[in-house]
Design an enzyme around this catalytic site. Structure first.
Site, PDB file in Angstrom:
ATOM      1  N   LYS A 144       0.237   0.340  -9.106  1.00  0.00           N
ATOM      2  CA  LYS A 144       0.389  -0.118 -10.487  1.00  0.00           C
ATOM      3  C   LYS A 144      -0.210  -1.513 -10.704  1.00  0.00           C
ATOM      4  O   LYS A 144      -0.955  -1.725 -11.645  1.00  0.00           O
ATOM      5  CB  LYS A 144       1.872  -0.131 -10.901  1.00  0.00           C
ATOM      6  CG  LYS A 144       2.537   1.221 -10.872  1.00  0.00           C
ATOM      7  CD  LYS A 144       4.001   1.150 -11.257  1.00  0.00           C
ATOM      8  CE  LYS A 144       4.853   0.336 -10.334  1.00  0.00           C
ATOM      9  NZ  LYS A 144       5.052   0.868  -8.981  1.00  0.00           N
ATOM     10  N   ARG A 176      12.334   0.589 -15.659  1.00  0.00           N
ATOM     11  CA  ARG A 176      12.656   1.259 -14.392  1.00  0.00           C
ATOM     12  C   ARG A 176      13.864   2.174 -14.484  1.00  0.00           C
ATOM     13  O   ARG A 176      14.148   2.885 -13.534  1.00  0.00           O
ATOM     14  CB  ARG A 176      12.909   0.221 -13.302  1.00  0.00           C
ATOM     15  CG  ARG A 176      11.640  -0.409 -12.838  1.00  0.00           C
ATOM     16  CD  ARG A 176      11.826  -1.106 -11.539  1.00  0.00           C
ATOM     17  NE  ARG A 176      10.538  -1.639 -11.110  1.00  0.00           N
ATOM     18  CZ  ARG A 176      10.353  -2.302 -10.011  1.00  0.00           C
ATOM     19  NH1 ARG A 176      11.360  -2.526  -9.201  1.00  0.00           N
ATOM     20  NH2 ARG A 176       9.174  -2.752  -9.692  1.00  0.00           N
ATOM     21  N   ARG A 236       0.564  -3.548   3.199  1.00  0.00           N
ATOM     22  CA  ARG A 236       0.108  -4.572   2.251  1.00  0.00           C
ATOM     23  C   ARG A 236       0.575  -5.974   2.611  1.00  0.00           C
ATOM     24  O   ARG A 236       0.075  -6.948   2.061  1.00  0.00           O
ATOM     25  CB  ARG A 236       0.464  -4.201   0.807  1.00  0.00           C
ATOM     26  CG  ARG A 236       1.927  -4.213   0.451  1.00  0.00           C
ATOM     27  CD  ARG A 236       2.105  -3.737  -0.979  1.00  0.00           C
ATOM     28  NE  ARG A 236       3.517  -3.673  -1.297  1.00  0.00           N
ATOM     29  CZ  ARG A 236       3.998  -3.119  -2.373  1.00  0.00           C
ATOM     30  NH1 ARG A 236       3.180  -2.555  -3.239  1.00  0.00           N
ATOM     31  NH2 ARG A 236       5.290  -3.107  -2.613  1.00  0.00           N
ATOM     32  N   ARG A 287       7.786  -9.242   2.278  1.00  0.00           N
ATOM     33  CA  ARG A 287       9.104  -9.052   1.675  1.00  0.00           C
ATOM     34  C   ARG A 287      10.104  -8.632   2.736  1.00  0.00           C
ATOM     35  O   ARG A 287       9.769  -7.899   3.662  1.00  0.00           O
ATOM     36  CB  ARG A 287       9.037  -7.962   0.592  1.00  0.00           C
ATOM     37  CG  ARG A 287       8.341  -8.428  -0.668  1.00  0.00           C
ATOM     38  CD  ARG A 287       8.211  -7.350  -1.694  1.00  0.00           C
ATOM     39  NE  ARG A 287       9.468  -6.707  -2.011  1.00  0.00           N
ATOM     40  CZ  ARG A 287       9.625  -5.872  -3.016  1.00  0.00           C
ATOM     41  NH1 ARG A 287       8.613  -5.576  -3.787  1.00  0.00           N
ATOM     42  NH2 ARG A 287      10.791  -5.309  -3.240  1.00  0.00           N
ATOM     43  N   ARG A 331      14.073   2.156  -0.958  1.00  0.00           N
ATOM     44  CA  ARG A 331      13.491   1.848  -2.274  1.00  0.00           C
ATOM     45  C   ARG A 331      12.964   3.108  -2.951  1.00  0.00           C
ATOM     46  O   ARG A 331      13.129   3.294  -4.161  1.00  0.00           O
ATOM     47  CB  ARG A 331      12.368   0.820  -2.132  1.00  0.00           C
ATOM     48  CG  ARG A 331      12.898  -0.586  -1.906  1.00  0.00           C
ATOM     49  CD  ARG A 331      11.848  -1.559  -1.445  1.00  0.00           C
ATOM     50  NE  ARG A 331      10.729  -1.683  -2.340  1.00  0.00           N
ATOM     51  CZ  ARG A 331       9.553  -2.186  -1.971  1.00  0.00           C
ATOM     52  NH1 ARG A 331       9.349  -2.591  -0.728  1.00  0.00           N
ATOM     53  NH2 ARG A 331       8.568  -2.286  -2.839  1.00  0.00           N
TER      54      ARG A 331
END
Length: 184
Positions: free
Chosen positions: A13, A88, A127, A131, A142
């Site tokens: 996104k 969301r 990526r 985190r 998630r």
């Protein structure tokens, strides 16, 4: 043009929103970027959000809706925007529908990026955002939260006839070209 870019974590996104922003000269509003900036700057919201995200959970609807409504009130969004990571939940979608109605505005397109789960896990783990929830177990949590709480947003907008499904596999440019074709 007002666009929602939708899909699970790792669907691309953010990458596609930046390309759309350049192509159509409309700003991207990423709740993730707003949250990351707040976390980095250690604001009260940032500390609250970091704790929630570190547990692999979603930020409460009211907090997110207030944040987005406040941001969209800025002049730079007058000619359109790309929403990335919002709404969301169905509650957020309903609140956003109300926001649009109250501001005499409309949603022009809801682009849903479809990517198989194995690919999502691979993308997120590679990526390297650093985190705390970027472990395989947390990523799967998630994705489970996404399926349970976020995927119903797709049904909400399908009922309105706004959803355009786009295959999220391939090169960044291949996916971008599919999105552009959908918007024409």
């Amino acid at each position: 043009m007002n666009i929602i870019l939708f899909g699970p974590p790792g669907a691309g996104k953010g990458t596609q929103a930046k390309k759309l922003q350049d192509e159509f000269n409309i700003p991207q509003l990423s709740t993730g970027d707003i949250f990351r900036a707040a976390i980095k700057n250690e604001t009260p919201l940032g500390l609250k959000v970091k704790s929630i995200l570190d547990n692999g959970e979603l930020v409460p609807d009211e907090t997110v809706v207030d944040l987005v409504a406040d941001e969209l009130s800025k002049e730079k969004y007058d000619d359109g925007y790309i929403l990335d990571g919002f709404p969301r939940t169905v509650a957020q979608a309903e609140a956003f529908d109300e926001y649009l109605k109250d501001n005499d505005d409309t949603l022009d397109a809801f682009i849903s990026l479809s990517v198989p789960e194995e690919e999502l896990v691979k993308r997120i783990l590679s990526r390297g955002e650093g985190r705390a929830d970027d472990t395989e177990e947390k990523v799967k949590t998630r994705l489970k939260v996404y399926r349970k709480e976020t995927k119903p947003v797709l049904d909400h907008y399908q009922k309105q006839g706004k959803v355009h499904e786009v295959n999220g596999l391939g090169t960044i440019d291949e996916i971008f070209n599919r999105i552009k074709s959908t918007l024409k």
